[in-house]
Design an enzyme around this catalytic site. Structure first.
Site, PDB file in Angstrom:
ATOM      1  N   CYS A   1     -13.210  -1.073   3.974  1.00 37.13           N
ATOM      2  CA  CYS A   1     -12.602  -0.058   5.155  1.00 37.13           C
ATOM      3  C   CYS A   1     -12.551  -0.684   5.889  1.00 37.13           C
ATOM      4  O   CYS A   1     -11.966   0.188   6.992  1.00 37.13           O
ATOM      5  CB  CYS A   1     -13.728   1.357   4.810  1.00 37.13           C
ATOM      6  SG  CYS A   1     -13.565   2.398   3.341  1.00 37.13           S
TER       7      CYS A   1
ATOM      8  N   LYS B   1      -9.079  -0.696   8.131  1.00 33.22           N
ATOM      9  CA  LYS B   1      -8.390   0.407   8.555  1.00 33.22           C
ATOM     10  C   LYS B   1      -7.558   0.232   9.309  1.00 33.22           C
ATOM     11  O   LYS B   1      -7.931  -0.205  10.256  1.00 33.22           O
ATOM     12  CB  LYS B   1      -8.997   1.509   7.869  1.00 33.22           C
ATOM     13  CG  LYS B   1      -9.752   2.126   6.644  1.00 33.22           C
ATOM     14  CD  LYS B   1     -10.548   3.398   7.179  1.00 33.22           C
ATOM     15  CE  LYS B   1     -10.175   4.096   5.832  1.00 33.22           C
ATOM     16  NZ  LYS B   1     -11.174   5.461   5.925  1.00 33.22           N
TER      17      LYS B   1
ATOM     18  N   ASP C   1      -9.374  15.644   7.769  1.00 34.34           N
ATOM     19  CA  ASP C   1     -10.157  15.758   5.886  1.00 34.34           C
ATOM     20  C   ASP C   1     -10.148  14.751   5.380  1.00 34.34           C
ATOM     21  O   ASP C   1      -9.225  13.931   5.215  1.00 34.34           O
ATOM     22  CB  ASP C   1     -10.484  17.092   5.768  1.00 34.34           C
ATOM     23  CG  ASP C   1     -10.869  18.050   5.943  1.00 34.34           C
ATOM     24  OD1 ASP C   1     -12.552  18.190   5.207  1.00 34.34           O
ATOM     25  OD2 ASP C   1     -10.585  19.527   6.622  1.00 34.34           O
TER      26      ASP C   1
ATOM     27  N   ASP D   1      -7.033   5.649  -2.049  1.00 29.05           N
ATOM     28  CA  ASP D   1      -8.371   5.218  -0.938  1.00 29.05           C
ATOM     29  C   ASP D   1      -7.760   3.460  -1.941  1.00 29.05           C
ATOM     30  O   ASP D   1      -8.443   3.604  -2.807  1.00 29.05           O
ATOM     31  CB  ASP D   1      -9.138   5.824  -1.030  1.00 29.05           C
ATOM     32  CG  ASP D   1     -10.015   4.875   0.319  1.00 29.05           C
ATOM     33  OD1 ASP D   1      -9.425   4.029   0.606  1.00 29.05           O
ATOM     34  OD2 ASP D   1     -10.139   5.396   1.349  1.00 29.05           O
TER      35      ASP D   1
ATOM     36  N   ASP E   1     -13.847  10.097  -1.685  1.00 28.36           N
ATOM     37  CA  ASP E   1     -12.876  11.167  -0.493  1.00 28.36           C
ATOM     38  C   ASP E   1     -12.864  12.442  -1.567  1.00 28.36           C
ATOM     39  O   ASP E   1     -13.499  13.751  -0.979  1.00 28.36           O
ATOM     40  CB  ASP E   1     -11.575  10.723  -1.066  1.00 28.36           C
ATOM     41  CG  ASP E   1     -11.415   9.660   0.384  1.00 28.36           C
ATOM     42  OD1 ASP E   1     -12.394   9.829   1.108  1.00 28.36           O
ATOM     43  OD2 ASP E   1      -9.969   9.149   0.079  1.00 28.36           O
TER      44      ASP E   1
ATOM     45  N   GLY F   1      -1.290   3.641 -14.296  1.00 32.81           N
ATOM     46  CA  GLY F   1      -1.278   3.283 -12.246  1.00 32.81           C
ATOM     47  C   GLY F   1      -0.508   2.545 -11.768  1.00 32.81           C
ATOM     48  O   GLY F   1       0.905   2.269 -12.682  1.00 32.81           O
TER      49      GLY F   1
END
Length: 330
Positions: free
Chosen positions: A18, A21, A50, A68, A91, A139
């Protein structure tokens, strides 16, 4: 030594987890002016920043949707798959939901890294899906110069029980369900190859029990602590809720080795950008710079920050009426 062990995945990406990001300030500038859907069935959308979107469907159910993915945060491909999956599922838990299905998101430099590594990454993601009771069904994959992996996840929740960024109110305590320090330990791992099992254990721990405990305690406001750090996610929460927060730095717990990692300079660019973004809105006069960096540390698959008392989680602060600063650290 196996073939997969000869590759250090973190060396094939410019950032990790992360921490890679887009910086929060830049991201907010990018989406400024975008107008959310005015549908009355959309319960949570763009407005409050959110963790996921939520829409009401028939039968008194809210469907939660999120995605994500990120570059390798550890060198071990199986662990990376587990971490990325746990982070994506988080999340849904952070919104008070239960994940029901996930699909893989995979970017891979197919002419650089062998397919054996891909299998291990996907196997790690599937392992977390099984642990969460969330089927991983297919996916999408892309040939990409950098390896990236994550999931798009769909979950469900009771509409009236959603945990939201904008539901905080003055007087509520703030509870934090995981220790901080994941980001600086990952930065040290990327630079040196040292393996920190305590960080891997934290990142692969699901937030399902923390979410259930928060809901059981009557909480209605929460977020997970990921790439924007504790200070960044707290800032978004208090801003959306129209309150301020007082954070007790001494009450925040860190993983073993985190303070030493900061002392030795293993701080990601993402963490430094987080601190630069929150600093104008915070009173940090009560702490030194290393402490501020730890509180802004870019976490990967971190814990939940809950407005309310959560059994087993330390209280690290309190929401207060809106003041001069959005966050005051003491």
């Amino acid at each position: 030594m196996t073939e997969t062990a000869t590759y250090r995945l973190t060396q094939y990406a410019h950032g990790g987890g992360c921490a890679c990001k887009i910086p929060p300030g830049e991201l907010e500038a990018m989406v400024a002016g975008l107008v959310g859907d005015g549908s009355p069935e959309l319960l949570v959308g763009l407005d409050a920043g959110d963790d996921a979107a939520a829409v009401r469907i028939s039968g008194g159910t809210a469907v939660i949707s999120t995605a994500d993915f990120f570059t390798p945060v550890v060198d071990d491909p199986f662990d990376w798959g587990r971490i990325a999956a746990a982070n994506a599922l988080s999340d849904v838990y952070a919104m008070g939901g239960r994940p029901v299905v996930a699909v893989n998101l995979l970017c891979w430099p197919r002419e650089v890294l062998p397919t054996e590594l891909v299998r291990e990454v996907l196997r790690g993601g599937a392992e977390i899906g099984r642990r969460a009771g969330c089927p991983v069904a297919g996916g999408h994959s892309v040939d990409d110069p950098e390896p990236k992996y994550g999931m798009a996840v769909t979950g469900v929740a009771a509409p009236d029980d959603l945990l939201r960024n904008d539901a905080g109110r003055a007087g509520l305590p703030l509870s934090l369900t995981k220790q901080l320090g994941i980001g600086v330990l990952n930065a040290r791992h990327k630079a040196t190859g040292e393996v920190f099992e305590q960080a891997v254990a934290a990142m692969t721990e699901l937030n399902d029990r923390a979410a259930a405990a928060a809901l059981g305690a009557g909480a209605r406001c929460a977020t997970d602590v990921t790439g924007f750090g504790l200070l960044g996610h707290l800032l978004k929460l208090v801003r959306a809720s129209g309150v301020s927060a007082v954070l007790d730095a001494a009450a925040v717990s860190y993983l073993d080795g985190a303070r030493e990692a900061v002392r030795d300079g293993y701080v990601s660019g993402g963490t430094r950008r987080n601190l630069a973004w929150v600093r104008p809105h915070c009173d940090l006069s009560g702490i030194d710079e290393p402490e501020a960096l730890l509180l802004a540390d870019a976490q990967t698959s971190g814990g939940l920050l809950v407005a309310g008392e959560v059994p087993g989680a330390p209280v690290v602060g309190e929401l207060v009426p809106r003041g001069e600063h959005l966050v005051v650290v003491r």
